[in-house]
Design a protein around this motif. Structure first.
Motif, PDB file in Angstrom:
ATOM      1  N   UNK A  53       0.861  -1.178   0.000  1.00  0.00           N
ATOM      2  CA  UNK A  53       0.000   0.000   0.000  1.00  0.00           C
ATOM      3  C   UNK A  53       0.900   1.230   0.000  1.00  0.00           C
ATOM      4  N   UNK A  54       0.606   2.176  -0.890  1.00  0.00           N
ATOM      5  CA  UNK A  54       1.444   3.360  -1.104  1.00  0.00           C
ATOM      6  C   UNK A  54       0.788   4.598  -0.510  1.00  0.00           C
ATOM      7  N   UNK A  55       1.502   5.215   0.427  1.00  0.00           N
ATOM      8  CA  UNK A  55       1.023   6.433   1.075  1.00  0.00           C
ATOM      9  C   UNK A  55       2.009   7.566   0.818  1.00  0.00           C
ATOM     10  N   UNK A  56       1.492   8.773   0.913  1.00  0.00           N
ATOM     11  CA  UNK A  56       2.307   9.983   0.987  1.00  0.00           C
ATOM     12  C   UNK A  56       2.135  10.529   2.398  1.00  0.00           C
ATOM     13  N   UNK A  57       3.260  10.839   3.047  1.00  0.00           N
ATOM     14  CA  UNK A  57       3.227  11.426   4.387  1.00  0.00           C
ATOM     15  C   UNK A  57       4.159  12.631   4.345  1.00  0.00           C
ATOM     16  N   UNK A  58       3.558  13.809   4.294  1.00  0.00           N
ATOM     17  CA  UNK A  58       4.309  15.043   4.106  1.00  0.00           C
ATOM     18  C   UNK A  58       3.896  16.090   5.132  1.00  0.00           C
ATOM     19  N   UNK A  59       4.824  16.958   5.475  1.00  0.00           N
ATOM     20  CA  UNK A  59       4.481  18.085   6.346  1.00  0.00           C
ATOM     21  C   UNK A  59       3.939  19.254   5.537  1.00  0.00           C
ATOM     22  N   UNK A  60       3.984  19.143   4.226  1.00  0.00           N
ATOM     23  CA  UNK A  60       3.475  20.231   3.391  1.00  0.00           C
ATOM     24  C   UNK A  60       1.947  20.298   3.497  1.00  0.00           C
ATOM     25  N   UNK A  61       1.414  21.422   3.140  1.00  0.00           N
ATOM     26  CA  UNK A  61      -0.026  21.618   3.188  1.00  0.00           C
ATOM     27  C   UNK A  61      -0.664  21.517   1.801  1.00  0.00           C
ATOM     28  N   UNK A  62       0.036  20.868   0.851  1.00  0.00           N
ATOM     29  CA  UNK A  62      -0.591  20.612  -0.441  1.00  0.00           C
ATOM     30  C   UNK A  62      -1.850  19.783  -0.192  1.00  0.00           C
ATOM     31  N   UNK A  63      -2.862  20.045  -0.986  1.00  0.00           N
ATOM     32  CA  UNK A  63      -4.116  19.317  -0.790  1.00  0.00           C
ATOM     33  C   UNK A  63      -3.974  17.876  -1.247  1.00  0.00           C
TER      34      UNK A  63
END
Length: 164
Positions: A53-63
């Protein structure tokens, strides 16, 4: 298995410093200006085809919508997204203690890929696995695939998941 990736300086990079994938075709390149690290499409396609399963975990506030769409244009399916807003609500919440900038174990993520040494150190302190990606690592895809395979086989990496 769940693998998450940071965006800034991990998957989205500065093309003046790091080799990149070809930009999206016009007019999409005007809307989605972020450039993917060379090898991202190959690796994430491999993950999509695997039982991962592929997730994105970012501190950015991109929607989440922006993130899903840019990857969709490259043929990549993102299964879940944690951005700065979601992290602040679900991880930090009303806690008085300052929580780490990323906390993958909260989401049962098996391996997080990031370029920040502070995230790697938080992984050691808080018990989550981090593959530390360096700016100009030409063999990052093979090293990361090997790390994923080790985790799937239940092997323990003596390097505490720090990438060379």
């Amino acid at each position: 298995m769940i693998v998450s990736f940071d965006l800034d300086e991990t998957l989205f990079v500065n093309p003046e410093k790091v080799p990149t994938e070809n930009p999206l075709k016009f007019p999409l390149c005007r809307i989605y200006r972020d450039r993917l690290r060379k090898g991202t499409i190959e690796l994430l396609s491999w993950i999509n085809k695997s039982d991962i399963t592929l997730w994105i975990y970012t501190t950015s506030y991109r929607s989440p919508r922006y993130i899903r769409i840019i990857f969709k244009h490259y043929g990549i399916r993102i299964d879940n997204i944690i951005n700065g807003k979601r992290h602040a609500q679900e991880v930090q919440g009303n806690k008085k203690e300052i929580m780490p900038s990323k906390y993958p174990s909260r989401y049962h993520i098996d391996l997080h890929v990031d370029d920040e040494i502070s995230v790697y150190r938080n992984g050691i302190a808080h018990g989550f696995r981090v593959f530390l990606l360096k700016e100009n690592d030409a063999d990052w895809i093979n090293d990361l695939k090997a790390e994923i395979n080790r985790i799937q086989k239940g092997e323990i990496n003596a390097r505490l998941y720090k990438h060379r």
